[in-house]
Design a protein around this motif. Structure first.
Motif, PDB file in Angstrom:
ATOM      1  N   ARG A  18       0.838  -1.196   0.000  1.00 25.67           N
ATOM      2  CA  ARG A  18       0.000   0.000   0.000  1.00 25.67           C
ATOM      3  C   ARG A  18       0.879   1.254   0.000  1.00 25.67           C
ATOM      4  NH1 ARG A  18      -3.776   2.226   4.844  1.00 25.67           N
ATOM      5  NH2 ARG A  18      -5.093   3.549   3.565  1.00 25.67           N
ATOM      6  N   SER A  19       0.578   2.153  -0.885  1.00 23.99           N
ATOM      7  CA  SER A  19       1.147   3.502  -0.882  1.00 23.99           C
ATOM      8  C   SER A  19       2.668   3.551  -0.882  1.00 23.99           C
ATOM      9  CB  SER A  19       0.626   4.294   0.314  1.00 23.99           C
ATOM     10  OG  SER A  19      -0.760   4.419   0.248  1.00 23.99           O
ATOM     11  N   THR A  22       5.022   6.638  -3.899  1.00 22.54           N
ATOM     12  CA  THR A  22       4.265   7.878  -3.956  1.00 22.54           C
ATOM     13  C   THR A  22       4.945   8.823  -2.976  1.00 22.54           C
ATOM     14  OG1 THR A  22       2.747   7.140  -2.215  1.00 22.54           O
ATOM     15  CG2 THR A  22       2.073   6.744  -4.481  1.00 22.54           C
ATOM     16  N   ARG A  25       7.915   7.765  -0.208  1.00 25.40           N
ATOM     17  CA  ARG A  25       7.916   6.334   0.111  1.00 25.40           C
ATOM     18  C   ARG A  25       8.401   5.520  -1.088  1.00 25.40           C
ATOM     19  NH1 ARG A  25       4.202   4.912   4.520  1.00 25.40           N
ATOM     20  NH2 ARG A  25       3.837   3.002   3.395  1.00 25.40           N
ATOM     21  N   SER A  50       4.721   0.418  -8.956  1.00 26.51           N
ATOM     22  CA  SER A  50       3.864   0.614  -7.788  1.00 26.51           C
ATOM     23  C   SER A  50       4.020  -0.488  -6.749  1.00 26.51           C
ATOM     24  CB  SER A  50       2.403   0.734  -8.211  1.00 26.51           C
ATOM     25  OG  SER A  50       2.004  -0.424  -8.900  1.00 26.51           O
ATOM     26  N   THR A  81       4.675  -0.601   5.792  1.00 25.57           N
ATOM     27  CA  THR A  81       3.464  -0.431   5.002  1.00 25.57           C
ATOM     28  C   THR A  81       2.705  -1.745   4.981  1.00 25.57           C
ATOM     29  OG1 THR A  81       2.551   0.514   2.972  1.00 25.57           O
ATOM     30  CG2 THR A  81       4.381  -1.030   2.711  1.00 25.57           C
ATOM     31  N   THR A 172      -5.362  -1.428  -1.107  1.00 27.19           N
ATOM     32  CA  THR A 172      -4.578  -0.822  -2.171  1.00 27.19           C
ATOM     33  C   THR A 172      -5.265  -1.099  -3.491  1.00 27.19           C
ATOM     34  OG1 THR A 172      -2.346  -0.561  -3.069  1.00 27.19           O
ATOM     35  CG2 THR A 172      -3.019  -2.802  -2.500  1.00 27.19           C
TER      36      THR A 172
END
Length: 188
Positions: A18-19, A22, A25, A50, A81, A172
């Motif tokens: 997740r994340s 971006t 991170r 990603s 994460t 996600t």
């Protein structure tokens, strides 16, 4: 195409962090592959930047693997994460269960699967339904949300209003193109 888990007699998993990648991170492909190696997976591949990670090995999956991946990434990079993990069989069920299959053919980058850590509570579904005021639609799966944004994801009232509720579940998102590419990597 890669060999399927059945052909190699190994379990195949997709691990979706997740994340990451971006803002600040950033996680490089080499770091994700290193995490897989640290956990003893026989083979691992990434897809796009990603953090999509496909793993093959004889380890069990599910919540235990999610926790092991989270701990290994933190140990390697100091970054914590959430990971959402699905087996090849689970991903096939998600694909077969897509209620927006026609839309996925028409505009696959606007059909989204939100892979959730746990099932969506009924009260969250009620809040999400109340947030729909445009052409967006969604459907709830076992541990995922299917979303169709026929016009624009960026202009979506659904996404904006849902995030305002602060009840957005841990998850996600991946668009349909990515979901299908990951399935192909897993041999599906």
């Amino acid at each position: 195409m890669f060999a399927s888990a059945k052909e190699t007699q190994m379990n195949a998993y997709v691990a979706l962090p997740r994340s990451i990648n971006t803002g600040k991170r950033k996680v490089l492909k080499e770091d994700l592959l290193g995490v897989a190696q640290d956990l003893g997976f026989k083979e691992a591949r990434t897809y796009l930047a990603s953090g999509n990670l496909v793993l093959w090995g004889d380890q069990p999956g599910g919540v235990a693997l999610e926790g092991r991946l989270e701990d290994a990434l933190e140990a390697r990079m100091g970054l914590r994460t959430d990971f959402m993990v699905r087996s090849a069989a689970q991903l096939k069920v998600i694909i077969d269960g897509n209620p927006f299959a026609a839309e996925a053919l028409d505009h696959p980058s606007h059909v989204i699967v939100n892979f959730l850590k746990s099932p969506l509570p009924d009260e969250d579904e009620t809040i999400l339904r109340a947030a729909v005021s445009g052409p967006e639609r969604f459907a709830v799966g076992a541990c995922e949300l299917y979303l169709d944004f026929p016009i624009s994801i960026a202009d979506s009232v659904l996404d904006r209003d849902w995030k305002k509720t602060k009840r957005s579940p841990v998850g996600t998102t991946r668009n349909w193109n990515t979901v299908m590419a990951l399935a192909g990597m897993m041999g599906g």
